[in-house]
Design a protein around this motif. Structure first.
Motif, PDB file in Angstrom:
ATOM      1  N   MET A 350      30.884  34.370  36.925  1.00  0.00           N
ATOM      2  CA  MET A 350      29.972  34.152  38.048  1.00  0.00           C
ATOM      3  C   MET A 350      30.146  32.748  38.613  1.00  0.00           C
ATOM      4  N   LYS A 351      30.309  31.783  37.711  1.00  0.00           N
ATOM      5  CA  LYS A 351      30.502  30.405  38.188  1.00  0.00           C
ATOM      6  C   LYS A 351      31.801  30.277  38.973  1.00  0.00           C
ATOM      7  N   VAL A 352      32.875  30.878  38.472  1.00  0.00           N
ATOM      8  CA  VAL A 352      34.162  30.793  39.174  1.00  0.00           C
ATOM      9  C   VAL A 352      34.044  31.448  40.549  1.00  0.00           C
ATOM     10  N   LEU A 353      33.253  32.521  40.628  1.00  0.00           N
ATOM     11  CA  LEU A 353      33.107  33.239  41.894  1.00  0.00           C
ATOM     12  C   LEU A 353      32.148  32.539  42.846  1.00  0.00           C
ATOM     13  N   GLY A 354      31.566  31.420  42.402  1.00  0.00           N
ATOM     14  CA  GLY A 354      30.753  30.633  43.320  1.00  0.00           C
ATOM     15  C   GLY A 354      29.255  30.826  43.198  1.00  0.00           C
ATOM     16  N   CYS A 355      28.804  31.302  42.046  1.00  0.00           N
ATOM     17  CA  CYS A 355      27.359  31.448  41.861  1.00  0.00           C
ATOM     18  C   CYS A 355      26.767  30.088  41.515  1.00  0.00           C
ATOM     19  N   GLU A 356      25.716  29.715  42.246  1.00  0.00           N
ATOM     20  CA  GLU A 356      25.089  28.422  41.972  1.00  0.00           C
ATOM     21  C   GLU A 356      24.302  28.484  40.674  1.00  0.00           C
TER      22      GLU A 356
ATOM     23  N   LEU B  54      37.770  23.843  38.300  1.00  0.00           N
ATOM     24  CA  LEU B  54      37.066  24.390  37.137  1.00  0.00           C
ATOM     25  C   LEU B  54      36.928  23.333  36.046  1.00  0.00           C
ATOM     26  N   LEU B  77      30.196  22.238  44.457  1.00  0.00           N
ATOM     27  CA  LEU B  77      31.399  22.970  44.072  1.00  0.00           C
ATOM     28  C   LEU B  77      31.180  24.479  44.199  1.00  0.00           C
ATOM     29  N   ALA B  78      29.988  24.933  43.794  1.00  0.00           N
ATOM     30  CA  ALA B  78      29.683  26.361  43.861  1.00  0.00           C
ATOM     31  C   ALA B  78      29.726  26.834  45.308  1.00  0.00           C
ATOM     32  N   VAL B  79      29.106  26.060  46.191  1.00  0.00           N
ATOM     33  CA  VAL B  79      29.089  26.442  47.602  1.00  0.00           C
ATOM     34  C   VAL B  79      30.501  26.384  48.183  1.00  0.00           C
ATOM     35  N   ARG B  81      33.257  26.868  46.561  1.00  0.00           N
ATOM     36  CA  ARG B  81      33.983  28.045  46.058  1.00  0.00           C
ATOM     37  C   ARG B  81      33.601  29.295  46.832  1.00  0.00           C
ATOM     38  N   GLN B  82      32.303  29.438  47.085  1.00  0.00           N
ATOM     39  CA  GLN B  82      31.846  30.607  47.856  1.00  0.00           C
ATOM     40  C   GLN B  82      32.618  30.726  49.166  1.00  0.00           C
ATOM     41  N   PHE B  89      42.120  36.608  37.857  1.00  0.00           N
ATOM     42  CA  PHE B  89      42.280  36.294  36.440  1.00  0.00           C
ATOM     43  C   PHE B  89      43.359  37.163  35.811  1.00  0.00           C
ATOM     44  N   PHE B 106      30.686  41.421  44.728  1.00  0.00           N
ATOM     45  CA  PHE B 106      29.916  40.449  43.939  1.00  0.00           C
ATOM     46  C   PHE B 106      29.921  39.027  44.514  1.00  0.00           C
ATOM     47  N   PRO B 107      31.078  38.444  44.863  1.00  0.00           N
ATOM     48  CA  PRO B 107      31.062  37.057  45.364  1.00  0.00           C
ATOM     49  C   PRO B 107      30.223  36.907  46.630  1.00  0.00           C
ATOM     50  N   PHE B 110      26.511  36.075  46.126  1.00  0.00           N
ATOM     51  CA  PHE B 110      26.132  34.670  45.946  1.00  0.00           C
ATOM     52  C   PHE B 110      25.971  33.956  47.275  1.00  0.00           C
TER      53      PHE B 110
END
Ligand SMILES: Nc1ncnc2c1ncn2[C@@H]1O[C@H](COP(=O)(O)OP(=O)(O)OP(=O)(O)O)[C@@H](O)[C@H]1O
Ligand SMILES: [Mg+2]
Lengths: 455, 236
Positions: A350-356, B54, B77-79, B81-82, B89, B106-107, B110
């Protein structure tokens, strides 16, 4: 992230590990049940106390008195009563006239005044401000209250006053009519008809050769029997205070009684009653009256004392109940820690996919709050069931008891008011969230790299 | 698009220091398809992780689209990445409870995209990847190749500027590897996406226009293939 998505994620995760979720929820159910039940027992004690006190008198009523036993006490005058009447939340304030000069009052009624009624001023004959009778809370069952155009000695009778007239020439029990139904369910008519028969009120002289004073009464209304108010509602009479004062003056004059203090002295009263608009204001009004320098008494002063005791009991009970909720909280924390350990990789993804991280935290908090909420709802439901069964068993074990109106009274061991039900659910949800707080904060610290590592 | 300057990554294991990356300088242009090759332990994955933000480097910086990724805090960083980064992977890493459509969408969740909108988009991509009749299957009901195609669809769904992939074909047989590789190159070219991929297979890397070779944490070859047969090699 949308709240709806967060909620759905959390709910799906709870569903995923059904067995474990159910076991944890079970712990919360037991915890909520024990707290709610304990509190409900406290509520039942409070209610039975209130009922008991209520049977001792009107809870919105305060009596102000001054028996002249202490010289530094302020006398109760019309001015003082007007002052009390002007206070916030006071519905009505009026003196209850007491007389040190008037002896037994006899009322003769029926044909040729053959039947007699006996009583005393201040007790079975209550005199108060004419305009206060209405607000004081006497409940009319017949006729009307007094109005300004009523002549002197217009009165209101208690519900069973007519039955209190007896025949002095006969022996008991043949001298009276019973106001209650006999074995055939028939209620006999009393000797006198208050609305039609002539009624003559007579002040019995104190001395042997004293002179009686007489007045003719006119009854315009009947009030309901109400022991919160007093005997007058049962078999007495309620009237304008000024009539009694006039009667007293006349009696003093014809019997040439010497009055201390002279004629032009300001009128003072021994006793006044104050009716407050709502029970919750009674305390404030009492405080204000005592501030003015008067003694008061009120059934609520008992209630306060009892409430303090009940609160202590309730606190102890709730404390006992919260032990099991504490255990449940530990089990929630444990469940969440396990769930987070198992889902390390998912958190990383989830973190890699951009979840805050705030959303990851929210997701876990919602899960733990969800466990608390579910347990709370079911726990409160079960508490209601338990409470119902307990009360049912208690009522049947105690045997039927009756209240003053002859209706069957239930015995309550446990009462769950609506606020307690809501508080129970809110509290268990809160505990759930609290237990999930530390695990959730651990979850957000899981590195995104966890997703990459192959293990 | 991506600028790497003096990048160094040192791991401390007990009292020992492991230099996983040593003074890496690299520039990747927009739309470039770049393969990072090298033997096992040469630092490929470490480099990719630094690029994708990462992991924080010990020294140096990674700048993507003009923003210093190595200096960003977690929230930023999260934003970032979004909006800019996709990730593929080796072990697919699909959410086990979700269907293919939900995984791909899923992405976007977020980013706060509505369920209906994001799933419509996910379906369209899955269709493109010939997974039309696997939309509502869970990962356990899919083959490795199918799972990876779902993983790829997930990386593309947010229309990122850059996609990072760490041995995306590592778990697949040679035929599927070929298919997946062609698919990756095709979609990134079509959408003008910068693609950075780690592989230890030099044959596979030959398909890419740009190949960066690592040995012991250093770049020893950086080849750019302008067109067929014309190889421009740089030694560092
Ligand atoms: N978290 C870590 N702690 C300590 N050392 C690490 C860590 N991660 C990587 N290393 C070391 O850094 C070096 C580079 O590792 P890396 O995973 O980047 O290699 P790789 O090129 O991806 O190899 P492979 O092809 O086997 O995946 C290795 O010597 C490894 O032991
Ligand atoms: Mg690697």
């Amino acid at each position: 992230m949308r709240i709806s998505d967060l909620l759905k994620l959390s709910a799906d995760n709870l569903k995923r590990r059904k067995g474990r979720t159910i076991l944890t929820v079970l712990g919360v159910i037991i915890g909520t049940c024990s707290i709610v039940m304990m509190m409900s027992i406290g509520e039942a004690i409070t209610k039975s106390n209130e009922d008991m006190i209520a049977s001792m008198g009107d809870l919105t009523q305060i009596t102000v008195y001054n028996w002249n036993d202490s010289p530094d006490q302020e006398p109760i005058t019309d001015k003082v009563i007007a002052q009390i009447q002007a206070m916030e939340n006071v519905k009505v304030a009026t003196p209850i006239y007491q007389s040190q000069y008037l002896n037994t009052i006899i009322i003769n009624g029926g044909s040729s005044g053959k039947y007699e009624w006996n009583g005393w001023v201040g007790d079975s004959i209550v005199g108060m401000y004419r305009e206060a009778i209405d607000d004081y809370g006497y409940e009319l069952i017949d006729g009307r209250y007094l109005n300004d155009s009523d002549k002197a000695f217009t009165v209101i009778a208690g519900e069973k006053a007519a039955y209190e007239f007896y025949n002095p020439k006969r022996q008991w029990p043949h001298n009276r009519v019973d106001p209650y139904p006999d074995e055939n369910g028939v209620v006999k008519d009393p000797f006198v008809d208050l609305s039609k028969d002539k009624l003559v009120l007579k002040v019995q002289p104190m001395e042997e050769n004293g002179k009686a004073v007489e007045r003719t009464l006119k009854v315009v209304g009947t009030v309901k029997e109400d022991w919160n108010k007093g005997y007058e509602t049962y078999a007495g009479f309620i009237m304008d205070m000024e009539d009694l004062i006039e009667l007293e003056e006349e009696y003093i004059k014809v019997n040439k009684i010497r009055v201390t203090g002279g004629k032009n002295k300001e009128r003072t009263y021994n006793r006044a009653v104050v009716k407050v608009t709502d029970m919750k204001y009674v305390e404030d009004v009492i405080a204000a009256i005592e501030e003015m320098g008067y003694n008061t008494s009120s059934p609520t002063s008992w209630l306060d004392e009892m409430e303090k005791q009940t609160q202590t009991i309730q606190l102890i009970l709730a404390g006992l109940g919260s032990i099991s909720l504490l255990v449940a909280a530990i089990s929630i924390a444990n469940t969440m820690t396990m769930a987070i350990y198992e889902r390390r990789r998912e958190i990383g993804i989830m973190k890699v996919l951009g979840c805050e991280i705030k959303n990851i935290r929210a997701m876990f908090l919602m899960e733990s709050a969800g466990i608390g909420f579910l347990g709370g709802v079911v726990g409160v439901g079960i508490s209601y069931l338990l409470s119902f069964v307990l009360n049912h068993v208690a009522t049947s074990m105690m045997g039927p008891s009756y209240d003053m109106n002859g209706e069957i009274m239930k015995t309550y061991i446990s009462i769950i008011p609506v606020w307690l039900a809501f508080a129970g659910v809110a509290f268990s949800s809160f505990i759930g969230m609290l237990s999930g707080y530390v695990p959730a904060n651990k979850a957000v610290k899981i590195s995104a790299l966890t997703a990459i590592k192959n293990d | 698009m991506i600028k790497v300057k003096n990048l160094r990554k040192v791991y401390k294991v007990g009292n020992e220091k492991v230099v996983a990356l040593d003074n890496i300088n690299l520039e990747i242009e927009k739309g470039e398809f770049c393969c990072i090759v090298g033997t096992s332990g040469s630092g490929k994955s470490t480099l990719l992780n630094q690029l994708a933000g990462l992991e924080k480097p010990t020294k140096g910086s990674v700048v993507i689209k003009g923003e210093n990724v190595s200096k960003m805090n977690e929230k930023k960083l999260a934003v970032f990445r979004q909006n800019n980064i996709g990730f593929i992977f080796q072990s697919y890493n699909l959410m086990p409870t979700m269907t293919a459509v939900e995984n791909v969408a899923f992405p976007l969740m977020f980013k706060g995209v509505k369920k209906a909108v994001r799933e419509k988009k996910a379906r369209a991509i899955l269709k493109e990847m010939q997974l039309k009749d696997r939309m509502n299957h869970k990962p356990t009901e899919l083959s490795g190749g199918q799972q990876q195609r779902v993983g790829i669809a997930r990386a593309f769904v947010g229309e990122p500027a850059v996609i990072f992939a760490d041995e995306p074909t590592g778990n697949l047989d040679s035929r599927t590897t070929e298919q997946v590789m062609d698919m990756l190159m095709e979609i990134s070219e079509k959408n003008n996406i910068t693609f950075v991929m780690v592989t230890h297979d030099p044959e596979l890397a030959k398909k890419a226009k740009r190949v960066v070779t690592l040995v012991d944490g250093k770049i020893i070859h950086d080849t750019k293939q302008e067109s067929e047969g014309n190889i421009d090699e740089q030694k560092q």
